[in-house]
Write an enzyme that holds these catalytic residues in place. Structure first.
Site, mmCIF file in Angstrom:
data_model
loop_
_atom_site.group_PDB
_atom_site.id
_atom_site.type_symbol
_atom_site.label_atom_id
_atom_site.label_comp_id
_atom_site.label_asym_id
_atom_site.label_seq_id
_atom_site.Cartn_x
_atom_site.Cartn_y
_atom_site.Cartn_z
ATOM 1 N N ASP A 38 -30.189 -80.707 -10.048
ATOM 2 C CA ASP A 38 -30.279 -82.236 -10.193
ATOM 3 C C ASP A 38 -29.337 -82.803 -11.550
ATOM 4 O OD1 ASP A 38 -32.268 -82.186 -8.445
ATOM 5 O OD2 ASP A 38 -33.782 -82.424 -9.838
ATOM 6 N N HIS A 242 -6.761 -67.023 -23.666
ATOM 7 C CA HIS A 242 -7.713 -68.122 -23.203
ATOM 8 C C HIS A 242 -9.076 -67.933 -23.579
ATOM 9 C CE1 HIS A 242 -5.007 -69.199 -19.664
ATOM 10 N NE2 HIS A 242 -4.419 -69.750 -20.960
ATOM 11 N N ASP A 259 -6.410 -74.453 -29.896
ATOM 12 C CA ASP A 259 -5.681 -74.989 -28.781
ATOM 13 C C ASP A 259 -6.470 -76.113 -28.185
ATOM 14 O OD1 ASP A 259 -4.575 -75.668 -26.484
ATOM 15 O OD2 ASP A 259 -3.776 -73.563 -25.751
ATOM 16 N N ASP A 270 -2.175 -81.394 -25.166
ATOM 17 C CA ASP A 270 -2.538 -79.992 -25.226
ATOM 18 C C ASP A 270 -1.628 -79.629 -26.377
ATOM 19 O OD1 ASP A 270 -2.441 -77.309 -24.586
ATOM 20 O OD2 ASP A 270 -1.193 -77.390 -22.914
ATOM 21 N N HIS A 349 3.683 -65.173 -22.397
ATOM 22 C CA HIS A 349 3.662 -66.242 -21.667
ATOM 23 C C HIS A 349 5.093 -66.992 -21.908
ATOM 24 C CE1 HIS A 349 2.764 -68.694 -25.175
ATOM 25 N NE2 HIS A 349 1.876 -67.781 -25.399
ATOM 26 N N HIS A 353 4.830 -75.931 -19.865
ATOM 27 C CA HIS A 353 4.650 -76.435 -18.706
ATOM 28 C C HIS A 353 4.567 -78.035 -18.581
ATOM 29 C CE1 HIS A 353 0.738 -77.580 -20.439
ATOM 30 N NE2 HIS A 353 0.779 -76.151 -20.925
ATOM 31 N N HIS A 360 -1.822 -78.699 -16.870
ATOM 32 C CA HIS A 360 -0.659 -78.097 -16.251
ATOM 33 C C HIS A 360 -0.210 -78.929 -15.109
ATOM 34 C CE1 HIS A 360 -1.871 -73.822 -17.728
ATOM 35 N NE2 HIS A 360 -1.719 -74.643 -18.728
ATOM 36 N N GLU A 383 5.367 -74.105 -26.531
ATOM 37 C CA GLU A 383 4.279 -73.279 -26.954
ATOM 38 C C GLU A 383 4.736 -71.797 -27.209
ATOM 39 O OE1 GLU A 383 0.817 -72.991 -24.457
ATOM 40 O OE2 GLU A 383 1.441 -74.517 -23.082
ATOM 41 N N TYR A 387 1.761 -62.475 -30.635
ATOM 42 C CA TYR A 387 0.244 -62.062 -30.766
ATOM 43 C C TYR A 387 0.441 -60.487 -30.974
ATOM 44 C CZ TYR A 387 0.039 -66.092 -27.978
ATOM 45 O OH TYR A 387 0.236 -67.497 -27.639
ATOM 46 N N ARG A 405 -0.006 -69.273 -32.080
ATOM 47 C CA ARG A 405 0.838 -70.216 -31.273
ATOM 48 C C ARG A 405 0.891 -71.529 -31.905
ATOM 49 N NH1 ARG A 405 -2.207 -69.003 -27.380
ATOM 50 N NH2 ARG A 405 -3.323 -70.754 -26.844
ATOM 51 N N GLU A 407 2.003 -75.172 -30.438
ATOM 52 C CA GLU A 407 2.340 -75.969 -29.175
ATOM 53 C C GLU A 407 2.240 -77.654 -29.522
ATOM 54 O OE1 GLU A 407 -1.032 -75.719 -26.262
ATOM 55 O OE2 GLU A 407 0.359 -76.163 -24.717
HETATM 56 N N1 GLY Z 1 -4.237 -74.927 -23.044
HETATM 57 C C1 GLY Z 1 -3.471 -74.502 -22.190
HETATM 58 C C2 GLY Z 1 -2.008 -74.348 -22.270
HETATM 59 O O1 GLY Z 1 -1.677 -74.327 -23.481
HETATM 60 O O2 GLY Z 1 -1.320 -74.201 -21.192
HETATM 61 MN MN MN Z 2 -2.631 -75.486 -25.051
HETATM 62 MN MN MN Z 3 -0.287 -75.604 -22.813
#
Ligand code: GLY
Ligand code: MN
Ligand code: MN
Length: 441
Positions: A38, A242, A259, A270, A349, A353, A360, A383, A387, A405, A407
Site C-alpha cells: 500500500d 558504492h 558522495d 553529484d 573507474h 560521466h 549518469h 571524479e 583507493y 575521491r 568529484e
Molecule cells: N554518485 C555516483 C557517481 O559518482 O557516479
Molecule cells: Mn558521485
Molecule cells: Mn559521479
C-alpha cells in the site's frame, strides 16, 4: 517552475523536426513502484518524458504527431476525480494538461485503447523506446496489432519501428541557459550540504548522521530528494565505491568519503568530498589527497571546447600513475605502467560521466567510433579517486584503507569550463580551516 512552458514547447518542436515524415512518437510516464504493501516509493517522473512535457504525474502517455492538423502534441493523463484527489492529491486532468502544460489535445488515459490506435493508424513510422518497461511494450504491441487486424478494411499499420533515444538524448546532452541555471543552483545547494557535513563531523558520530545533515540541507533548499543514494564511507568503507550502508561509527584518525548530490526540478548534482573525521589530515592521507586533487585539477584544466571526451581521463591517469610511482606504490616505468593500466588497482573507474536530469546522464561518448569532442553546454563530472584496499599486502601498511575521491560538476563553456560545485571546499587548507572553525565554535 524554473524551465518555462515555452522551453518545453521548443524541445518538442526541435525533436519533431528531427523525426521522419509521417511518424509518431509514444513516451510513457514512469510507472509507480510499490515500496511495501500500500505504499509507494516517492514518485520520480521519467527524465525523457519530463524533458518534453514538464508533466509530473504518473499514469500519463505523451504522443507526438508531427504535422498533425488537429495538433501535434497529445497527452493522455488521469482524469480529475474528486474522490481520488482527496486521497492522493491534485490531478491536472486533460483540461489542465492543455491549459497548463501546452498539450494541443488531451484525453483521459482510461480511453487510450480506444483513441491511440486511431492516431497511430496511417503513420508509417513509430518511435518508441522498446525494452524499458515490458508491461508498456506489450500495450504498444496490442495497439499496433489492433490496426494490423484491420488491414483488410484498409487500415495502415506502421511498418517501421525506430528508437527515439538517439535524437532525444543528443538534445538532452546540450544544456540550455535555463537548464544551466538549475544545474548551478542544485550544485550550489549540494555544495552547501557538503560544507554542513564537514562542519558537523565529530568522531563518535555515525555515518548516517552525516547523511542526515546532507539530506536536511538538500530538503531545506528545495531539493527534497537526493539525486542518487548518498554514500558516506569512513575508514575502510571509503574504499568501497558504492558503499551505501552508512552505518559505521566515525573514528578519530580516519577519513570519511561523502558522495552526495541533491535533485532539483529533475536536475542532479553529484559531488564527492573526502575529509578527516577529526579535521586534520595525517601525513599519508594528505599525500594521497593532494595527488588526487592534482589529478582532478589537471583533468578540469583539460575541459574546453575542441578537446575530446577522453582527454581529462587520460590526464588524470598520467598524474595518478606518476604520483603512485614516486611514492613507491607502483614500481616500473611510467609509459609501461600506463600501458598496462597498473593504476587500476588504485583507480578503477573512469574520470566521470555526463550529468543532467539523470545523474549518469544520456548522450553518446563516442561519435563515429571517435571520442566525442566537447562543446559548450555539455555537463560532466570530474571524479578521480585513489583507493588503497585494506588488504593490499603489496603496499606498506601505512597506506592501507585510505580511500579518496574528489568529484565536481563541470559545464563546458565557450572559453573553457565552469565548475558548478566550486563552493564545496577541496584544498587541504580550506577543509582544515572550515573544520577548525566549526570545532572551535
Ligand atoms: N554518485 C555516483 C557517481 O559518482 O557516479
Ligand atoms: Mn558521485
Ligand atoms: Mn559521479
Amino acid at each position: 517552475m524554473r524551465i518555462s512552458k515555452q522551453e518545453f514547447s521548443r524541445r518538442r518542436k526541435a525533436l519533431m523536426a528531427l523525426m521522419e515524415p509521417n511518424s509518431i512518437a509514444i513516451l510513457p510516464a514512469a510507472p509507480e513502484r510499490i515500496r511495501n504493501r500500500d505504499t509507494e516509493y516517492p514518485y520520480r517522473q521519467d527524465s525523457d518524458f519530463f524533458y518534453l512535457s514538464g508533466f509530473p504525474e504518473a499514469g500519463a502517455v505523451l504522443v507526438l504527431l508531427p504535422q498533425r492538423q488537429h495538433g501535434e502534441y497529445v497527452l493522455f493523463c488521469r482524469e480529475k476525480d474528486r474522490h481520488k484527489e482527496i486521497w492522493d492529491g491534485h490531478r491536472s486532468g486533460p483540461e489542465g494538461a492543455c491549459r497548463r502544460f501546452g498539450a494541443d489535445d488531451a484525453f483521459p488515459v482510461d480511453d487510450i485503447d480506444d483513441i491511440l490506435p486511431g492516431l497511430i493508424e496511417g503513420r508509417e513510422r513509430l518511435y518508441y523506446a522498446m525494452g524499458r518497461d515490458s508491461a508498456f511494450d506489450q500495450r504498444v504491441m496490442t495497439w499496433v496489432n489492433t490496426i494490423r487486424a484491420q488491414v483488410s478494411s484498409g487500415a495502415m499499420p506502421p511498418g517501421e519501428f525506430l528508437d527515439l533515444d538517439h535524437f532525444l538524448h543528443d538534445m538532452r546532452l546540450y544544456k540550455s541557459a535555463a537548464e544551466l541555471r538549475v544545474m548551478r543552483e542544485v550544485a550550489a545547494l549540494s555544495a552547501a550540504a557538503h560544507r554542513r557535513a564537514m562542519q558537523a563531523c565529530r568522531a563518535g558520530m555515525y555515518e548516517y548522521q552525516l547523511e542526515a545533515e546532507l539530506h536536511h540541507e538538500f530538503a531545506m533548499a528545495g531539493a527534497r530528494y537526493p539525486a542518487y543514494n548518498t554514500i558516506v564511507g569512513s575508514g575502510n568503507n571509503s574504499c568501497v565505491l558504492h558503499y551505501v550502508d552508512n552505518s559505521a561509527r566515525l573514528r578519530d584518525g580516519d577519513l570519511v568519503l561523502i558522495d552526495a548530490g541533491g535533485e532539483l526540478e529533475h536536475y542532479a548534482a553529484d559531488i564527492t568530498r573526502t575529509f578527516p573525521v577529526n579535521g586534520k589530515f595525517t601525513r599519508e592521507q594528505r599525500t594521497l589527497y593532494e595527488l588526487c586533487l592534482r589529478a582532478q585539477q589537471a583533468a578540469i584544466a583539460a575541459i574546453k571546447p575542441g578537446n575530446h571526451w577522453n582527454l581529462p581521463h587520460e590526464v588524470s591517469v598520467r598524474v595518478i600513475t606518476e604520483g603512485l610511482l614516486q611514492l613507491g606504490l607502483l614500481k616500473g616505468e611510467l609509459p609501461a605502467l600506463i600501458e598496462a593500466q597498473a593504476y587500476r588497482d588504485f583507480y578503477m573507474h573512469r574520470i566521470g560521466h555526463w550529468l543532467g536530469m539523470d545523474v549518469h546522464d544520456v548522450g553518446d561518448y563516442k561519435v563515429g567510433g571517435q571520442w566525442r569532442v566537447l562543446e559548450p553546454g555539455m555537463c560532466m563530472t570530474v571524479e578521480p579517486g585513489i583507493y588503497i584496499s585494506p588488504d593490499n599486502d603489496k603496499v606498506a601498511k601505512k597506506w592501507r584503507g585510505i580511500g579518496i575521491r574528489i568529484e565536481d560538476d563541470v559545464a563546458v563553456t565557450r572559453q573553457g569550463c565552469e565548475v558548478l560545485s566550486a563552493a564545496a571546499p577541496k584544498t587541504v587548507a580550506d577543509i582544515e580551516a572550515l573544520m577548525a572553525a566549526s570545532a572551535a565554535a
